[in-house]
Write a protein that holds these residues in place. Sequence first.
Motif, mmCIF file in Angstrom:
data_model
loop_
_atom_site.group_PDB
_atom_site.id
_atom_site.type_symbol
_atom_site.label_atom_id
_atom_site.label_comp_id
_atom_site.label_asym_id
_atom_site.label_seq_id
_atom_site.Cartn_x
_atom_site.Cartn_y
_atom_site.Cartn_z
ATOM 1 N N GLY A 55 -2.140 2.447 4.544
ATOM 2 C CA GLY A 55 -2.800 1.197 4.658
ATOM 3 C C GLY A 55 -2.027 -0.025 4.059
ATOM 4 N N GLU A 56 -1.295 0.394 2.861
ATOM 5 C CA GLU A 56 -0.724 -0.490 2.027
ATOM 6 C C GLU A 56 0.439 0.219 1.227
ATOM 7 O OE1 GLU A 56 -3.089 -1.504 -1.498
ATOM 8 O OE2 GLU A 56 -4.181 0.360 -1.200
ATOM 9 N N ARG A 57 1.359 -0.362 0.591
ATOM 10 C CA ARG A 57 2.086 0.194 -0.270
ATOM 11 C C ARG A 57 1.477 1.107 -1.368
ATOM 12 N NH1 ARG A 57 7.470 0.404 -1.332
ATOM 13 N NH2 ARG A 57 7.914 0.250 -3.663
ATOM 14 N N ASP B 277 2.391 9.928 1.189
ATOM 15 C CA ASP B 277 2.430 8.277 1.751
ATOM 16 C C ASP B 277 2.906 8.481 2.911
ATOM 17 O OD1 ASP B 277 2.194 5.699 1.892
ATOM 18 O OD2 ASP B 277 4.378 5.143 0.557
ATOM 19 N N HIS B 278 2.212 7.678 4.001
ATOM 20 C CA HIS B 278 2.764 7.612 5.169
ATOM 21 C C HIS B 278 2.598 5.932 5.864
ATOM 22 C CE1 HIS B 278 -1.311 8.599 6.090
ATOM 23 N NE2 HIS B 278 -1.164 9.304 7.490
ATOM 24 N N TRP C 224 1.992 3.289 9.029
ATOM 25 C CA TRP C 224 1.628 2.825 10.171
ATOM 26 C C TRP C 224 0.803 1.570 10.418
ATOM 27 C CZ3 TRP C 224 -3.433 5.215 12.480
ATOM 28 C CH2 TRP C 224 -4.069 5.748 11.408
ATOM 29 N N GLN C 225 0.471 1.405 11.697
ATOM 30 C CA GLN C 225 -0.174 -0.067 11.819
ATOM 31 C C GLN C 225 -1.297 0.219 13.045
ATOM 32 O OE1 GLN C 225 3.361 -2.037 13.612
ATOM 33 N NE2 GLN C 225 3.601 -3.080 11.611
ATOM 34 N N THR C 226 -2.143 -0.769 12.867
ATOM 35 C CA THR C 226 -3.090 -1.006 13.981
ATOM 36 C C THR C 226 -2.339 -0.689 15.413
ATOM 37 O OG1 THR C 226 -4.361 -2.451 12.472
ATOM 38 C CG2 THR C 226 -5.004 -2.274 15.052
ATOM 39 N N ASP D 111 7.017 -5.683 9.196
ATOM 40 C CA ASP D 111 7.418 -5.200 7.790
ATOM 41 C C ASP D 111 8.894 -5.517 7.677
ATOM 42 O OD1 ASP D 111 4.909 -4.642 7.041
ATOM 43 O OD2 ASP D 111 4.821 -2.764 8.069
ATOM 44 N N ARG E 226 5.570 -7.955 3.917
ATOM 45 C CA ARG E 226 5.524 -8.216 5.264
ATOM 46 C C ARG E 226 6.583 -9.470 5.482
ATOM 47 N NH1 ARG E 226 2.638 -5.987 9.229
ATOM 48 N NH2 ARG E 226 2.573 -8.014 10.128
ATOM 49 N N ASN F 153 -2.241 -7.731 2.513
ATOM 50 C CA ASN F 153 -3.135 -6.546 2.450
ATOM 51 C C ASN F 153 -3.858 -6.318 1.178
ATOM 52 O OD1 ASN F 153 -3.597 -3.619 3.077
ATOM 53 N ND2 ASN F 153 -1.604 -3.628 4.323
ATOM 54 N N ARG G 35 -6.061 -5.256 6.336
ATOM 55 C CA ARG G 35 -4.985 -6.430 6.687
ATOM 56 C C ARG G 35 -5.595 -7.647 7.088
ATOM 57 N NH1 ARG G 35 -1.308 -4.606 11.904
ATOM 58 N NH2 ARG G 35 -0.826 -6.625 12.706
HETATM 59 P P1 AMP Z 1 -3.045 -2.175 9.611
HETATM 60 O O1 AMP Z 1 -2.818 -2.581 10.739
HETATM 61 O O2 AMP Z 1 -4.201 -2.697 8.953
HETATM 62 O O3 AMP Z 1 -3.088 -0.618 9.485
HETATM 63 O O4 AMP Z 1 -1.882 -2.579 8.568
HETATM 64 C C1 AMP Z 1 -0.618 -2.307 8.905
HETATM 65 C C2 AMP Z 1 0.147 -2.869 7.747
HETATM 66 O O5 AMP Z 1 -0.135 -2.327 6.449
HETATM 67 C C3 AMP Z 1 1.676 -2.590 8.017
HETATM 68 O O6 AMP Z 1 2.299 -3.375 8.799
HETATM 69 C C4 AMP Z 1 2.030 -2.578 6.541
HETATM 70 O O7 AMP Z 1 2.644 -3.836 5.987
HETATM 71 C C5 AMP Z 1 1.115 -1.970 5.698
HETATM 72 N N1 AMP Z 1 1.083 -0.479 5.379
HETATM 73 C C6 AMP Z 1 0.576 0.281 5.976
HETATM 74 N N2 AMP Z 1 0.908 1.623 5.615
HETATM 75 C C7 AMP Z 1 1.707 1.337 4.782
HETATM 76 C C8 AMP Z 1 2.233 2.363 3.724
HETATM 77 N N3 AMP Z 1 2.296 3.495 3.695
HETATM 78 N N4 AMP Z 1 3.415 1.718 2.784
HETATM 79 C C9 AMP Z 1 3.637 0.238 2.943
HETATM 80 N N5 AMP Z 1 2.888 -0.689 3.738
HETATM 81 C C10 AMP Z 1 1.868 -0.118 4.670
#
Ligand code: AMP
Length: 644
Positions: free
Chosen positions: A379-381, A400-401, A403-405, A492, A507, A513, A518
């Motif tokens: 969800g974030e770094r 840590d993994h 992903w995005q919506t 990203d 970003r 974030n 987001r």
């Molecule tokens: P969302 O669509 O709300 O899940 O947000 C996606 C965005 O959150 C990604 O494009 C990244 O900018 C950030 N994000 C999600 N997971 C990570 C992670 N493990 N490490 C760094 N940034 C992340």
Amino acid sequence: MFTTVVLAAQSGVCILGYRDEYRQWQQDPEAFWMQAAEAIDWIKKPGRALDDRAAPLYQWYSDGVMNTCYNALDRHVEAGRGAQIAIIHDSPITGAKAKISYADMLERVSIFAGALASRGVGKGDRVLIYMPMVPEALVAMLACARLGAVHSVVFGGFAANELAVRIDDATPKAVIAASCGIEPGRVVAYKPLLDEAIEIAAHKPGFCVILQREQLAAELGERDSEWQAFMKGAAPAPCTPVGGADPLYVLYTSGTTGQPKGVVRPNGGHAVALHWTMKNIYNVEPGEVFWAASDVGWVVGHSYICYGPLIYGATAVLFEGKPVGTPDAGTFWRVIEEHKVVSMFTAPTAFRAIKRLDPTGEFVKKYDLSSLKALFLAGERADSDTILWAEAQLGVPVIDHWWQTETGYSIAAIPMGLEALPVKLGSPGLPMPGFEVHALGEDGREVPAGEMGAIALKLPLPPGTLSGLWQAEERYRSAYLETFPGYYETGDAGMIDEDGYLYIMARTDDVINVAGHRLSTGAMEEVLSSHPDVAECAVIGVADALKGQLPLGFLCLTAGVERDPADVVAECVALVREKIGPVAAFKLATVVERLPKTRSGKVLRGTMAKIADGMAWKLPATIDDPVILDEITAALREMGFCDD
Ligand code: AMP
Ligand code: COA
């Protein structure tokens, strides 16, 4: 460096390690995804996985026919597992707890679907869901899936205006909402927000179903039916067959402008991909308990509170509360112990909140966490401090993994069920099968290992990712597909090291974030600009010790405005809360004489962010500190950005 083949001793089945699995996908993606599709029950099996006739717009399993709700509920009951618990609702903020079996869930969902169908909701119709973390939210989602209707869940922390924007975009036939949500110290009345949203929206939904919660009953109007009354006498609905590429849901997410993007998730690929992740990434077995501490309003909630665990036949925890304060910093550990959670998923910010209150892990020691095999963060770094603290407290791998919506599941991870590869601090791991990840320079060429680039994914994206944006094909193309032809632009920036591990650093757009949420700074700027005394403004994200980032607004007042700047700031803060919602967490703003700009007039947001981040250590976790704002303003002045 990597183990390739691990023999599963009990089953005698040969399981491939990460490298082999990834290579298998690379060598024959079609065969890989056809094989993965075997895990799903199809009414008509797909004859092919990828449909690239409209490339660069792709579809998966487009000639297959299935139903997502059938795969999430019916098939487990038919297989004799109806008594197994599907959902554990644990709500420390209200004191409610419930365990709902697969059979019980199926009955609730079928009847609710029947009631929706009797009011004319059918395949392809949109239904907006505005609910807190109660089982009825999942009932509503699955009932839509059962009918082939397309749900769009809106997070409870958004205000009426944001709800209205989504109502106008999705044009739902019905809205399903609760009377209220519960936040620490306050009850959030949802119904007045919904009424206001419908008032603002040009599209008027045909009817609303309202779940009356005991904490606050809503006043019902002509358009509204109370949840129980709505279901009375309804006949259970069967599953409607849908095409593999038909949409299951639209989930809005923040982009560069105030208009959110409606990410479209198709049925077939979503079911296949989520099923694949449950074992291979999260290392969960059917019947085990999986907990994603997120909200159904976010993609994590869609994929891992609702669909993933249920399609796989696991038990999902639906948690309503906060990591701290409901009642204390031991809540997460209590839930893990009580429900024997095997695999947990949350945002790093939740762990920062706990760590702040319990740095030495006194609460952790009170609970038996032996069921837990791994913690997943996204969800974030994820900052190293938080990862190391969590590892030390829990004694399990912290993964840590990333992903995005848009993707719906992780692009990069350490796939714990496939192979417990080494974790590198600061990296969300390696690309998962289906994703070919590149770091590209401005010229569209791959940058050398270890150098920063724009992170892009080679097309086609795998099954389960977005098929496009809701009724906005041009926007989909321009936002994601045009900068690097042949690739999907993630927004990203980051790098890939020599071992192929990915690092996500920032970003490339105006998305920030905040507490794993987001948000669009562009959307906040649109609201601030609507204040009559604001001539110009900029919002940037600044580092924050708890929430990762916080929005910080710079306001230039209209010439001749003689008011106390503090009053304008207070009004602007209130305006963002009113128009976007409390989730924007916009509390920090300052008045400046002018904004730093390039010669062509582009606001230098990057420069401003650097200045602010330089003093980030001074930012308190709960803002409202005028001294900090003065210092930032002074720094801008020193750099010549503000007139004295
Ligand atoms: P969302 O669509 O709300 O899940 O947000 C996606 C965005 O959150 C990604 O494009 C990244 O900018 C950030 N994000 C999600 N997971 C990570 C992670 N493990 N490490 C760094 N940034 C992340
Ligand atoms: N309905 C109404 N209001 C909501 C809400 C909801 N569903 N969710 C949050 N809000 C409100 C909060 O009450 C807060 O209001 P306030 O300004 O009056 O205090 C505001 O929106 C900001 O919320 P948030 O940024 O979440 O801050 P918080 O102090 O309430 O909680 C955390 C901070 C870290 C504890 C919380 O964000 C958290 O648990 N996050 C991790 C899990 C997660 O949701 N991840 C997302 C994707 S994985």
